[in-house]
Motif scaffolding. Sequence first.
Motif, PDB file in Angstrom:
ATOM      1  N   ARG A  87       0.830  -1.210   0.000  1.00 37.90           N
ATOM      2  CA  ARG A  87       0.000   0.000   0.000  1.00 37.90           C
ATOM      3  C   ARG A  87       0.862   1.256   0.000  1.00 37.90           C
ATOM      4  NH1 ARG A  87      -2.788  -2.915   4.154  1.00 37.90           N
ATOM      5  NH2 ARG A  87      -4.658  -3.919   3.311  1.00 37.90           N
ATOM      6  N   VAL A  88       1.920   1.256   0.792  1.00 40.37           N
ATOM      7  CA  VAL A  88       2.800   2.414   0.841  1.00 40.37           C
ATOM      8  C   VAL A  88       3.396   2.687  -0.545  1.00 40.37           C
ATOM      9  CG1 VAL A  88       4.990   3.286   1.759  1.00 40.37           C
ATOM     10  CG2 VAL A  88       3.350   2.196   3.291  1.00 40.37           C
ATOM     11  N   ASP A 112       0.662   3.885  -3.023  1.00 42.63           N
ATOM     12  CA  ASP A 112       0.275   5.275  -2.755  1.00 42.63           C
ATOM     13  C   ASP A 112       1.352   6.241  -3.245  1.00 42.63           C
ATOM     14  OD1 ASP A 112      -2.047   4.389  -1.586  1.00 42.63           O
ATOM     15  OD2 ASP A 112      -1.378   4.698   0.488  1.00 42.63           O
ATOM     16  N   ARG A 121       1.192   6.541  -6.994  1.00 47.27           N
ATOM     17  CA  ARG A 121       0.072   7.387  -7.408  1.00 47.27           C
ATOM     18  C   ARG A 121       0.408   8.865  -7.219  1.00 47.27           C
ATOM     19  NH1 ARG A 121      -3.339   5.714  -4.033  1.00 47.27           N
ATOM     20  NH2 ARG A 121      -3.136   7.436  -2.551  1.00 47.27           N
ATOM     21  N   GLU A 122       1.024   9.190  -6.098  1.00 44.91           N
ATOM     22  CA  GLU A 122       1.391  10.584  -5.853  1.00 44.91           C
ATOM     23  C   GLU A 122       2.409  11.086  -6.866  1.00 44.91           C
ATOM     24  OE1 GLU A 122       2.728  10.796  -1.845  1.00 44.91           O
ATOM     25  OE2 GLU A 122       0.789  10.201  -0.983  1.00 44.91           O
ATOM     26  N   ASP A 176      -3.582   5.999 -10.605  1.00 49.04           N
ATOM     27  CA  ASP A 176      -3.881   5.013  -9.558  1.00 49.04           C
ATOM     28  C   ASP A 176      -3.819   3.618 -10.185  1.00 49.04           C
ATOM     29  OD1 ASP A 176      -4.598   3.788  -7.247  1.00 49.04           O
ATOM     30  OD2 ASP A 176      -6.668   4.507  -7.215  1.00 49.04           O
TER      31      ASP A 176
END
Length: 378
Positions: free
Chosen positions: A225-226, A229, A232-233, A238
């Motif tokens: 998840r990290v 994320d 995506r940033e 996404d």
Amino acid sequence: MSDALDPTPFDGYDALLLLSFGGPEGPEDVVPFLENVTRGRGIPKERLQEVGQHYFLFGGVSPINEQNRALLDALRKDFADHGLDLPVHWGNRNWAPYLTDTLREMVTDGHRRILVLATSAYASYSGCRQYRENLAESLAALEAEGLGVPRVDKLRHYFNHPGFVRPMIDGVLRSLADLPDDVRDGAHIAFTTHSIPTAAADVSGPVADHGDGGAYVKEHLDVARVIADAVREETGVDHPWQLVYQSRSGAPHIPWLEPDICDHLEERHGAGVPAVVMAPIGFVSDHMEVLYDLDTEATAKAAELGLPVRRSATVGADPRFAAAVRDLVLERSAAERGRAVTPCVLGALGASHNLCPVGCCPSRAPKPAAAGADSPYA
């Protein structure tokens, strides 16, 4: 780096031991190495020859040893550059330099309190407790020889340390950038790790974490998840992702964690996914299981499907990982002094324990058969 730590070595720690799995350095080493890995499991030599074909494809040489030498160099350079006067030694569980031999040399050299960095970042019996058991066996052997037994402390799990995670983020970003323009934004990310028996996964980590997949699955999901994320940033896209598994080696009737990476690629292709990035977050370096199971087997499956894939890099000897190890050393040293420190972590799980609690990662499942790969889970 952890809060308020200075680079003065803790008086009690006088060496760091890099503890790894080991691997053959030539064709003549393959079967003896696999005999070491599978000792006591009654596997015939003919089966070991068959399993050894993975190594023979690469000249009978596992890349893990050379990668450990590179990591040793990176650690020594980082320590020297930051004024940390702590010798770094290397020992393996299953091939030279053997753990017992290395510990004997360290004791003979006068080391009496040793920190250990295992090349396995997550909680599980094979990835943590078995390393501790191997250390205990080696120390018992030294005591039987009449040598003084040093105190040996294993560093905490580092799966969520920024110095371990951020190089993997960069690796995924590079792999996405390497995909053709027309499939890049639609690419999925397959975060891969070693499959283990579900019974072993369910009891991984402290008792409070036991259950469906235990700490082993929970920790990998948190890291995934990290990374997703952060991607995506960075990209504004996404990318869908899933945790998948590789390198299963057990008997067919024993349930192991699924889905397998090759099955996952087939399923994703059938669902119309245009490309996949394989991110081996469960592995510290590009050893045989990465080179064979991902770069050879999974990549061949993707080619058969006509599915564009890229495989992102593991951490290896990245200077940020070497700095993370220094941070872990200083963090543990400060904790031993009784100082309050704030461990460096990413994600939602917080820092792992320094001392394994009672009931952590018990061995309750059949040990897997020889996987033909240099992994703590082989």
